[in-house]
Design a protein around this motif. Sequence first.
Motif, mmCIF file in Angstrom:
data_model
loop_
_atom_site.group_PDB
_atom_site.id
_atom_site.type_symbol
_atom_site.label_atom_id
_atom_site.label_comp_id
_atom_site.label_asym_id
_atom_site.label_seq_id
_atom_site.Cartn_x
_atom_site.Cartn_y
_atom_site.Cartn_z
ATOM 1 N N VAL A 125 16.002 6.147 -2.535
ATOM 2 C CA VAL A 125 15.737 6.397 -1.235
ATOM 3 C C VAL A 125 15.016 7.701 -0.493
ATOM 4 O O VAL A 125 16.321 8.287 -1.090
ATOM 5 N N ALA A 126 14.432 7.959 0.079
ATOM 6 C CA ALA A 126 14.294 9.683 0.805
ATOM 7 C C ALA A 126 15.179 10.656 1.940
ATOM 8 O O ALA A 126 16.049 9.426 2.204
ATOM 9 N N MET A 127 15.442 11.476 1.469
ATOM 10 C CA MET A 127 16.258 11.865 2.129
ATOM 11 C C MET A 127 15.431 13.231 3.218
ATOM 12 O O MET A 127 14.444 12.618 3.650
ATOM 13 N N GLU A 128 15.604 13.362 4.132
ATOM 14 C CA GLU A 128 15.769 13.497 5.744
ATOM 15 C C GLU A 128 14.398 14.517 4.920
ATOM 16 O O GLU A 128 13.282 14.795 5.751
ATOM 17 N N THR A 129 14.999 15.772 3.780
ATOM 18 C CA THR A 129 13.706 16.641 3.613
ATOM 19 C C THR A 129 12.807 16.076 2.689
ATOM 20 O O THR A 129 12.016 17.105 2.327
ATOM 21 N N GLU A 130 12.641 14.780 2.669
ATOM 22 C CA GLU A 130 11.440 14.311 1.416
ATOM 23 C C GLU A 130 10.838 14.058 2.321
ATOM 24 O O GLU A 130 11.099 13.072 3.514
ATOM 25 N N SER A 146 5.147 8.625 -3.015
ATOM 26 C CA SER A 146 5.482 9.061 -1.677
ATOM 27 C C SER A 146 4.716 9.899 -0.956
ATOM 28 O O SER A 146 3.073 10.126 -1.570
ATOM 29 N N PRO A 168 11.028 12.607 -2.900
ATOM 30 C CA PRO A 168 12.185 12.887 -3.842
ATOM 31 C C PRO A 168 12.134 14.103 -4.941
ATOM 32 O O PRO A 168 11.066 12.891 -6.063
ATOM 33 N N ASP A 169 13.296 14.201 -5.943
ATOM 34 C CA ASP A 169 13.669 14.779 -6.843
ATOM 35 C C ASP A 169 14.732 13.827 -7.716
ATOM 36 O O ASP A 169 14.450 14.500 -8.678
ATOM 37 N N ARG A 170 14.853 12.518 -7.733
ATOM 38 C CA ARG A 170 15.740 12.567 -8.539
ATOM 39 C C ARG A 170 14.767 11.030 -9.532
ATOM 40 O O ARG A 170 13.732 10.396 -8.051
ATOM 41 N N LYS A 193 5.665 16.473 3.474
ATOM 42 C CA LYS A 193 7.291 16.781 2.269
ATOM 43 C C LYS A 193 7.217 16.829 1.322
ATOM 44 O O LYS A 193 6.126 15.880 0.393
ATOM 45 N N LYS A 231 8.783 9.983 2.558
ATOM 46 C CA LYS A 231 9.065 8.827 2.448
ATOM 47 C C LYS A 231 8.276 8.073 0.957
ATOM 48 O O LYS A 231 7.459 8.273 0.798
#
Length: 1040
Positions: free
Chosen positions: A943-948, A994, A919-921, A916, A950
């Motif tokens: 904090v990673a989202m579900e589509t990102e 990640s 994170p894009d932040r 995946k 870990k």
Amino acid sequence: MAELEERSLPSDSPTLSQGAGFQSPGYVLKRWAHCGMTSYQFLGIGSVRSHEEEPNHWVLTNVPKTSSAFMGDVTSLRWSLNGTLIDLGSDYRRHMSGGSLIIRNLDKDQDSGMYQCMAFNTWGSILSRRASIQFAYLDNFKTQSVRSAVNVREGQGVVLLCGAPPHSGELTFAWIFNEYPYSVQQDSRRFISQETGSLYIAKVEPSDVGNYTCVVNNTVTKQRVLSSPTPLVLRSDGVMGEYEPKIEVHFSDSVPAAKDSLVKLECFALGNPVPEISWRRTSGVPFPSKVKMKNSNAILEIPNFQQEDAGTYECIAENRRGKNAARGRISYHAKPQWLQTITDTAQSIEENLFWECKANGKPKPSYSWLKNGEQVMAEGRVQIENGALSITALNLSDSGMYQCVAENKHGSVYSSAQLMVLASAPTFSKSPLKALLKARSGSEVTLECKPQASPLAISLWKKGNEILQRTERITLFPNGTLKIVNVTKRDAAIYTCIAKNQFGTASTTGRLLVTEPTRITMRPTNMEIIVGESIVLPCQIACDPALDVSFSWAFNGQLIDFQQDRDHFERVGGSISGDLMIRNIQLNHGGKYVCVINTDVESLSTSAILVVKGPPGPPDKVAVDEITDSTAQLSWTPGTDNGSPITGYIIQARTPFTVGWQAVDTVPEVVNGNMLTATVVGLNAWVEYEFRVVARNVVGLGEPSPASAKTRTEDAIPDTAPTDVGGGGGTKSELVITWEPLPEELQNGEGFGYIIAFRSVGTVTWTRAVISTPGVSRYVLRNDSIPPFSPFDVKVAASNNRGEGPFSSIATVYSAEDVPSAAPKRVRARSLSAAEIEVIWETLPSLPERVLGYEVVYWEDDTKPDTVGKVRITGNYTQVNITGLKANTVYYLSVAAFNTAGPGPQSAPINNTTRKPPPDRAPLNIQWNMIGSTLTLHWDPVVAMETESKVTGYLVMLKRHRYNDIHTIFTTKTTAELSLSAGDNYLIQIKVLSEGGEGVGSEPIHIHKLSMGARGSGASGLRWLSSFTVLISVFFCSIW
């Protein structure tokens, strides 16, 4: 001219027989023009046929003419064999009739050798040319058993050797197929060499299988012998494939040929398909009509060979698989021919003789001298050097008949002359003194005493009745000449020369009159004048009244014709005046004027230069006398200098490629005004030129001459070899050769192309290919017999109609190779990030093919071929990372080995899914605190989202100003502590890390060296926390 004459003999004449009823008549060497001879080669004893060897080797022409006294008074003739006089009185087989030598019952042991005739008269003797008799024979083949079988494949070429037995005389060859009378018929596929006797079959067919027997014929004796049969057997391992021609029969690199001879050149090649033979002269000169080609062009015949036929000949064998060529130079040879002969000479006793004869011929002839038929040896008074004979202090015994002999291996020529040594009393009948001789006072006078006497006479002089003695003014030369210098009136007298030798005395008398010198009293002077004016050039003298005087004028070296040029020239004055009047002067009247005064005793002259001012006129008749590929020899005639000497010339040229006329370089570099020829250098080959000449003087440049006729420089063999010769690659069974094409200005002529020569490394013979397209830079040889990845020596040359240029240096080029035959095994893949997959495989075991590296092919879906990607890695690697992939996507992967021929078979596809995306932040709320040299950083966690993927940690990147190195610190916390130098500026950035790779970086923070002891925030701007100066720059574009 001698001839061989066959005569019928009386029935009781003795004969020598060989075999029942096979007898030999007598043979006559018949004399014409005093036993002149030719050379014959006879058959074996008892044979009745004769054969004359080729003229360029054996024929001797008539004995050269001698003095008429000798030719009209021959007293006797003698014959010799091998230098020994033949005793005809004791030899029943030989006798002479009218100068002819008759030989009966020829015997090989007794009659073989060199014959020569000697003619005698009262003055001496001379020799004829030599002639030889030889006997022909032909032995049997040594071995009569069947020869070893020759095994060949269908379509292959073969050579069956003959190997002629010992023999003498010309041979011809034929071959029997299986049994008589079936003989081998020659055509484009089969050839019998009359040089080697061997049988050549260009391409074997099943119908050729059988036994072959070589038949050897002696053309002189008509004998015939047969070799043992040679079986030709067809192999059972298949048909031979097509291949380019291989020339098996060709003439030598150097072929000597005698004048007027018949020259035969043989050329035959093996090949599949059957090659076609063609001929040409490398000079490009077409064959004259007399040249014939026979046996499907395998034989080139040049009858009546002449010097213009000499040169390099090329045989070309060609089929659709390629071509090959052989070449050789035919050189011109000729028997001697006289350039200078000796002639009858009469000389006085005790004088020196010098005779020289010269002859041309090829090879260069050698010389020898004969006196009365005997060899003249160099000793004492007699010296011989090349073709020159010198005898000092002649005596009466030196009289006789002499012969100069010029000889080379093709023949000899004789030049004969009589030497007469004379003895006589003096006489002045042919050279008496003049009755009256005038001389100018103060000059010198010469009185010659030239009596005819043998030996030379001793002379003395009398003035009146007194014998003259040598003084400061009077010289008496050994040859009898009297010279008086600084003559005065007292020298006027009657002079007598008296000559004497041991055979008598004679005298001659003359009177010397001395006159006063002539003086020029008025001379012309140098003048400059304008066109149209008139002048008088004075020329006046004072002279002795006893002298006859005449005047003449010359203009620029030419006598003035006063009748023809009366419109402008007139001589004025009296008997002692020769003034010249010139009316209405024109430009062409400028030049040198010379007044010439001639008297009985002297000649005087005086001159003046008349300058008619003007610029130079145009030169004329500009001609190209000689032109080569880079130079032109020019000549011209000068224009008028118009009163100011021409100081130099400028040569100009133009071509279809130049704009107007341009000055060109010459040799000499500066063409001065005295020169009327120059060589233009630096021209381009095979270009059409025009030339013109401009004269100059101190006034300036004159008008240019008319242009010369258009003349093209000669073409030339290319003198530059192609560069960057290389190649390789291609598809199976190909050899690819490449080079850098020559530019057009270096092609030097028409018919430009390239010659590509190649051979397998380690072999000797080059194979050639010719490309006639100038712009081509690549040649591909396709042949199923070329092994894969085989090294070849390769070289390339340029050529045109003039010939071949130099070859490039040899390069090694490999033929096309086969693709690897196996696929890699145990292929595995693992995802490294959202954009990268690692592929691993096992090294291939040793293969017959080369492996240059591996190729990984990947795609997203078999139904989407447009998504295929490819990564190549060169070398023996077993791992590669594929980057630039989409995140969280299934990829199919396959691995294949590759080389220059391409990739081999691919491994079975495997699949792997990228991780995946990160994170894009970027990390936010970055806080920092600087205490001394320690920088402490704090930031909020990402904090990673579900589509990102870990989050596994953070990367803190630190870069010093003006340095390229970047220091990276990994931490799993949201804080970091850095130690900084107080004297540097820094850039700091924080990125999230990640499983999917690196995330977006924070905005870079610029910390200046003045920030020590400060705090700040990268998110909310700058806060001043102390009284120290703080400089923090936040960049909104990436500087990494």
